[in-house]
Design an enzyme around this catalytic site. Structure first.
Site, PDB file in Angstrom:
ATOM      1  N   HIS A 454       0.828  -1.080  -0.171  1.00  2.23           N
ATOM      2  CA  HIS A 454       0.063  -0.068   0.244  1.00  2.23           C
ATOM      3  C   HIS A 454       0.918   1.419   0.151  1.00  2.23           C
ATOM      4  CE1 HIS A 454      -3.579   2.209   0.194  1.00  2.23           C
ATOM      5  NE2 HIS A 454      -4.191   1.415   1.026  1.00  2.23           N
ATOM      6  N   TYR A 565     -15.100   5.527   8.067  1.00  3.77           N
ATOM      7  CA  TYR A 565     -14.061   5.726   7.342  1.00  3.77           C
ATOM      8  C   TYR A 565     -14.209   5.501   5.837  1.00  3.77           C
ATOM      9  CZ  TYR A 565      -9.344   6.421   5.241  1.00  3.77           C
ATOM     10  OH  TYR A 565      -8.076   6.680   4.478  1.00  3.77           O
ATOM     11  N   THR A 578      -5.013  10.401  -0.624  1.00  4.95           N
ATOM     12  CA  THR A 578      -6.393  10.076  -0.302  1.00  4.95           C
ATOM     13  C   THR A 578      -6.799  11.271   0.954  1.00  4.95           C
ATOM     14  OG1 THR A 578      -5.543   8.556   1.446  1.00  4.95           O
ATOM     15  CG2 THR A 578      -6.122   7.688  -0.506  1.00  4.95           C
TER      16      THR A 578
END
Length: 766
Positions: A454, A565, A578
């Site tokens: 990630h 979230y 993000t």
């Protein structure tokens, strides 16, 4: 062995008559072709660098400007307003006059480039278009769109817009604090909220402005005030396992598998990935444009897609990215192999890659001591791998030839999808190299998927690669009637090299990883009762629709609301990544409570639904346009740590757990009308909190939503251990069905009896 012979350019032996030198012409030829390939690649990068560097102008426009300037000079017109003539009179040189004309033309050209680029940056700083009603643009917005297209140039390359993108703005501290307090109001009682309100207002007046000054300074100096700290502190400095906790996965087609031949599917997929890499190197991938192909998104995250590995360290990890890599690393039944991707200066064809993969599948070699579970070092706690593993870390990407059968099975839809998801998320904990930018996993029955690290990029970037690979695999490359790759393999291509190791027999990280993997309760299921088609009839954003259904599902499951979230993106800004949309709001809570009240009238439910959906869309747009809450608070917290000052407000904010973490996978772009059956399964991730849920979903076509729901068996609060297969999937299904009946009222239409063949089968068995 053939590969040993190709590994050296010459051989020699010492004889009584001297040295007998024998040249290997084939090896020298391969060296020549390899060098030719490298120089060709350097030239392409150099050329693309120039084209991108002068965008939105073009290199040919320089010639036009210079010729125009020289023409005016020959016509006795001085475009420099007398400057060239003055210098020429002083030096009185004809050749100098021409040189000065070329220099002035070049300077004028550069000025025009920067003027166009700055104008485009100013235009792209306007985000009012996002807040206008869909399909009803104002005259001013239409004029703005025309100007953006005018200054955007023609035929942009992947990185053409990078220098024209605006910087991410730093919101005002008071605005962020107020929006934060509004987001937590439904989660606190009056006493708790009053206390938090006091902390927030004190922070906004006293410590906040001091921290904000440093953050403003960084925003002026750095390209993006968030991204580098986000990458370092959220990802690279984390010392826990990245398997389950950070890495995410992408699935294959839901119902369709083009071939059951494992080596053939791997051959096509690897070749398709390498074709994508070649386009990436040449910047032939089109930048993502929104608003009718007008507004560009940042493309920076593409840069480290290939030839990248996360290198563990004691205190922090680092990202190692190479400009090029000519091999991949492959894992099969405990053994590692190095597979070269080029021969005769060209990329291997799908049939040739299939041949390489089949050689690995047929290899009966036993793993060396400690080799089988070596990759568990990348699955456990960080900082334990001290060995030189260049063949893997410097590979273009990692491939696992999995010996299990995975994918959707109609006769057992529940278990098959759940097992498939867990196989992609963590596998056996030692058969995925979790530190690589991504792992391609090909199962024994031809099904495949990705597992992605990630830190280097977010899911939409990997999703773009994956959709291109699946489309190219099936619609461009294809297979023969017997399921093999098309074409013929060239003779003489060296076979893969088995990697050699000296490894301690005990790999302690495996035990840590195994406990983590066994604790994951993962459920993937297709929901085909309705989809985007019905949602659009409510004149509601499909994303807002699903988010409200998730709020309803979670409330029915837990009996309370929680901090939620939802991932949004900030790629309208340079190097943006993000932002968080806090989906649990005062409006959504009122709607859920009304849905749970049997005495509430439908008209009020409809009004509350519309208000909650509109508010959610507004929050999403604010997040996309740099007015989010959480990244600003995170950076203020980092500054406070650098200054060694404590903030009770920031400490509490950053400690709050996200018990419901959600994300929408970008919608697939394969035309399902032309290619029926090629619905995407989407992808998923593990739960963010030990006592929470992770929910990923993809809205496919008009009548399908694929959900991926994760939690932990060890947590009783998530109820999954009590209901064996997990409750939120069933509750989510029931919530969506409740929505369907509710939507009847919203749409003022009459719907027939539900036909939910696959989904109903899933939930009846649950």
């Amino acid at each position: 062995m053939a590969e040993a012979h190709q590994a050296v350019a010459f051989q020699f032996t010492v004889t009584p008559d001297g040295i007998d030198l024998r040249m290997s012409h084939e090896a020298l030829r391969q060296i020549y072709l390899s060098g030719l390939y490298s120089w060709k690649k350097k030239f392409i990068r150099f050329k693309n660098g120039i084209i991108t560097g002068v965008y939105p102008a073009s290199p040919s426009s320089w010639l036009i400007v210079v010729v125009g300037v020289m023409s005016t000079m020959y016509a006795k017109i001085d475009p420099s307003l007398g400057l060239i003539a003055k210098i020429n009179r002083t030096l009185d040189t004809t050749y100098l006059k021409r040189i000065l004309g070329i220099l002035f033309g070049t300077g004028l050209w550069v000025t025009l480039i920067f003027s166009m680029r700055y104008s485009l940056k100013l235009l792209l700083s306007y985000h009012g278009w996002m807040f206008q009603e869909h399909g009803k643009l104002s005259t001013g917005t239409k004029i703005w769109m025309a100007l953006v297209k005018l200054f955007s140039g023609r035929k942009p390359m992947l990185y053409s817009f990078q220098t024209s993108l605006p910087r991410l703005p730093v919101p005002a501290v008071k605005n962020t604090v107020n929006r934060y307090l509004e987001s937590v109001r439904p989660l606190m009682n009056d006493e708790e909220f009053k206390r938090m309100e006091g902390l927030g207002k004190d922070f906004a007046v006293n410590l906040g402005p001091k921290l904000q000054w440093y953050l403003k300074l960084k925003s002026w100096w750095a390209t993006n005030y968030v991204s580098d700290w986000w990458e370092e502190y959220i990802y690279l400095r984390g010392r826990g396992p990245i398997m389950v906790n950070s890495n995410y996965f992408a699935m294959d087609f839901l119902y369709f598998t083009p071939t059951a031949v494992q080596a053939a599917r791997a051959g096509n997929a690897i070749h398709a990935i390498l074709l994508y890499r070649r386009k990436l190197d040449r910047q032939q991938i089109q930048p993502i444009l929104l608003m009718g192909s007008t507004v560009p998104l940042c493309s920076a995250q593409w840069e480290r897609m290939f030839n990248t590995s996360r290198i563990p360290g004691n205190d922090t990890d680092t990202i190692q990215h190479l400009k090029d890599s000519k091999h991949i690393a492959v894992y099969h039944k405990g053994c590692y192999y190095k597979v070269w991707l080029y021969y005769d200066g060209r990329l291997l064809k799908p049939r040739e890659i299939e041949q390489q993969i089949q050689w690995i599948l047929n290899d009966k070699s036993e793993p060396q001591p400690g080799e089988e579970k070596l990759a568990a070092l990348t699955a456990g706690d960080r900082g334990k791998n001290k060995q030189s593993l260049d063949a893997i870390e410097k590979a273009a990407f990692f491939v696992t030839l999995d010996d299990t059968v995975q994918g959707y099975r109609e006769e057992d839809p529940v278990k098959s999808m759940d097992t498939y998801a867990k196989a992609l998320l963590h596998g056996k904990c030692y058969d995925r190299w979790f530190d690589k930018s991504f792992n391609l996993i090909v199962f024994r029955n031809g099904k495949m998927g990705l597992n992605s690290e990630h830190s280097w990029a977010d899911a939409p970037i990997v999703g773009h690669l994956w959709e291109n690979v699946m489309s190219s695999d099936c619609l461009e490359l294809g297979y023969t009637e017997d399921g093999h790759c098309k074409g013929e393999a060239t003779l003489g291509i060296p076979m893969p090299t088995k990697l050699q190791w000296e490894i301690p027999e005990e790999v302690g990280s495996f035990n840590i990883a195994r406990l983590l993997a066994d604790d994951v309760d993962f459920h993937s299921f297709p929901f085909d009762a309705f989809g985007k088609g019905l949602m659009k009839k409510t004149k509601t954003s499909p994303d807002a629709f699903v988010q409200l259904a998730l709020q309803l599902a979670h409330y029915r499951d837990m009996g309370k609301f929680c901090l939620t979230y939802e991932a949004s993106m900030t790629r309208l800004f340079r190097e943006g990544r993000t932002e968080t949309v806090r989906s649990c709001t005062v409006q959504s809570c009122k709607f859920v409570q009304a849905m749970e009240d049997p005495n509430e009238i439908p008209e009020k439910k409809r009004n509350l639904f519309k208000a909650a959906a509109a508010n959610h869309q507004c929050l999403y747009r604010h997040a996309m346009t740099g007015a989010g809450i959480d990244r600003h608070l995170f950076c203020l917290y980092v500054v406070s740590k650098y200054l060694a000052v404590e903030s009770p407000f920031l400490k509490e904010v950053l400690a709050e757990p996200w018990r419901l973490s959600t994300s929408q996978t970008p919608q697939q772009h394969i035309d399902l009308n032309k290619n029926p059956g090629m619905e995407s399964s989407g992808g998923g991730f593990g739960p963010v909190a030990d006592d929470g849920y992770g929910v990923s979903y993809i809205i496919v076509g008009e009548n399908l939503i694929n959900f991926h729901v994760s939690s932990k068996f060890s947590c009783i609060e998530t109820v999954s251990i009590l209901l064996i297969l997990g409750s939120i999937t069933l509750i989510l299904y029931d919530s969506l069905i409740s929505f369907l009946h509710f939507v009847k009222f919203l749409c003022h239409n009459t719907f027939g009896q539900l036909t939910t063949s696959k989904t109903c089968t899933v939930n009846k068995k649950k």
